[in-house]
Design a protein around this motif. Structure first.
Motif, short mmCIF file in Angstrom:
data_model
loop_
_atom_site.label_atom_id
_atom_site.label_comp_id
_atom_site.label_asym_id
_atom_site.label_seq_id
_atom_site.Cartn_x
_atom_site.Cartn_y
_atom_site.Cartn_z
N ASP A 81 0.83 -1.21 0.00
CA ASP A 81 0.00 0.00 0.00
C ASP A 81 0.86 1.25 0.00
OD1 ASP A 81 -2.91 -0.96 0.44
OD2 ASP A 81 -1.70 -2.16 1.84
N LEU A 82 2.08 1.10 0.49
CA LEU A 82 2.98 2.24 0.65
C LEU A 82 4.42 1.75 0.53
CD1 LEU A 82 3.58 5.21 1.57
CD2 LEU A 82 3.36 4.41 3.91
N ILE A 83 5.23 2.51 -0.22
CA ILE A 83 6.64 2.16 -0.36
C ILE A 83 7.46 3.07 0.54
CG2 ILE A 83 8.58 1.94 -1.97
CD1 ILE A 83 6.19 -0.02 -2.51
N PHE A 84 8.23 2.46 1.44
CA PHE A 84 9.08 3.23 2.37
C PHE A 84 10.44 3.41 1.71
CE2 PHE A 84 12.23 3.69 5.67
CZ PHE A 84 11.64 4.56 6.56
N ALA A 85 10.81 4.66 1.47
CA ALA A 85 12.10 4.94 0.82
C ALA A 85 12.75 6.16 1.47
CB ALA A 85 11.89 5.16 -0.67
N ALA A 86 12.63 6.25 2.80
CA ALA A 86 13.22 7.40 3.52
C ALA A 86 14.69 7.12 3.79
CB ALA A 86 12.46 7.65 4.82
N TYR A 87 15.45 7.11 2.70
CA TYR A 87 16.86 6.75 2.78
C TYR A 87 17.69 7.92 3.29
CZ TYR A 87 15.16 3.28 -0.59
OH TYR A 87 14.46 2.31 -1.24
N ASN A 88 18.84 7.58 3.87
CA ASN A 88 19.77 8.61 4.36
C ASN A 88 20.66 9.08 3.21
OD1 ASN A 88 18.61 7.66 6.64
ND2 ASN A 88 20.46 6.87 7.57
N GLN A 89 20.30 10.18 2.64
CA GLN A 89 21.12 10.84 1.62
C GLN A 89 21.49 9.95 0.45
OE1 GLN A 89 24.37 13.02 3.37
NE2 GLN A 89 23.21 13.47 5.21
N ILE A 90 20.63 9.01 0.10
CA ILE A 90 20.87 8.29 -1.15
C ILE A 90 19.64 8.41 -2.00
CG2 ILE A 90 22.71 6.63 -0.65
CD1 ILE A 90 20.63 4.60 0.06
N THR A 91 19.87 8.37 -3.29
CA THR A 91 18.79 8.59 -4.24
C THR A 91 18.56 7.31 -5.01
OG1 THR A 91 19.40 10.89 -4.40
CG2 THR A 91 18.12 10.01 -6.21
N GLU A 92 17.33 6.88 -5.04
CA GLU A 92 16.98 5.71 -5.84
C GLU A 92 15.76 6.08 -6.64
OE1 GLU A 92 15.99 1.29 -4.65
OE2 GLU A 92 17.96 1.89 -3.95
N VAL A 93 15.99 6.87 -7.68
CA VAL A 93 14.86 7.40 -8.44
C VAL A 93 14.12 6.33 -9.22
CG1 VAL A 93 15.52 9.82 -8.57
CG2 VAL A 93 16.51 8.20 -10.16
#
Length: 191
Positions: free
Chosen positions: A95-107
């Motif tokens: 239902d929700l994707i958690f992508a609260a990464y520490n200073q990394i980008t995964e576009v």
């Protein structure tokens, strides 16, 4: 072909809102924030999936498994997700994707989530945060703020339904074709 993890997720989640952290698993992926947020949300309403190849230490893996065993609403699989279709199936089931990464980008994950019309939660301030705020495809949170993070999870899963056109616009503007068009425009100016 059935994917055992997907089957297990469906059996264990039992209709609860599924919040997933997917891909390579390490502490830069905001695991600490997610683990601190989980106890702030009711177990009967939310289910948390962490799945992907681990680059954690043995101690970190052990801690993660201990946490998982202590709760009825977690499924942590530290195995590589076999292929793209399995990855997509897990996104589709979330239902929700958690992508609260520490200073990394995964576009790529943002584009995938948008293609499946799944809201995302990302760290405020970085590239992913700016995109999510610009397109309205989810919410941002402080990297160390479990209260804010759990509130954002609750809000994205229950209160506000993200408008579908926000996902469609993001997915449309971040396709490979779009990238090629932009690249061609830039290369014209370089020559």
């Amino acid at each position: 072909a059935t994917y055992p993890l997907l089957q297990e997720l469906k059996e264990k989640a039992q209709g609860r809102k599924v919040v997933s952290l997917l891909g390579s698993i390490n502490f830069r992926k905001g695991i600490k924030l997610l683990l601190e947020s989980i106890p702030l949300l009711p177990e009967e309403d939310y289910f948390f999936l962490i799945a992907g190849k681990s680059s954690l230490t043995a101690q970190q893996e052990n801690d993660l498994q201990t946490f998982e065993k202590s709760r009825s609403n977690c499924l942590f699989s530290l195995e590589k997700i076999p292929d793209e279709s399995c990855f997509n199936a897990l996104i589709a089931e979330s239902d929700l994707i958690f992508a609260a990464y520490n200073q990394i980008t995964e576009v790529i994950l943002l584009t995938k989530a948008a293609a499946f019309r799944k809201p995302v939660i990302v760290s405020r301030g970085f590239c992913m945060g700016q995109r999510v705020e610009q397109y309205g495809t989810g919410q941002t949170t402080g990297e160390d703020n479990a209260g804010e993070c759990s509130a954002a999870i609750r809000s994205l899963c229950t209160e506000a339904k993200t408008p579908l056109h926000a996902f469609d616009r993001y997915a449309h503007e971040h396709t490979v074709e779009k990238l090629i068009t932009c690249f061609n425009q830039i290369s014209k100016h370089i020559q």
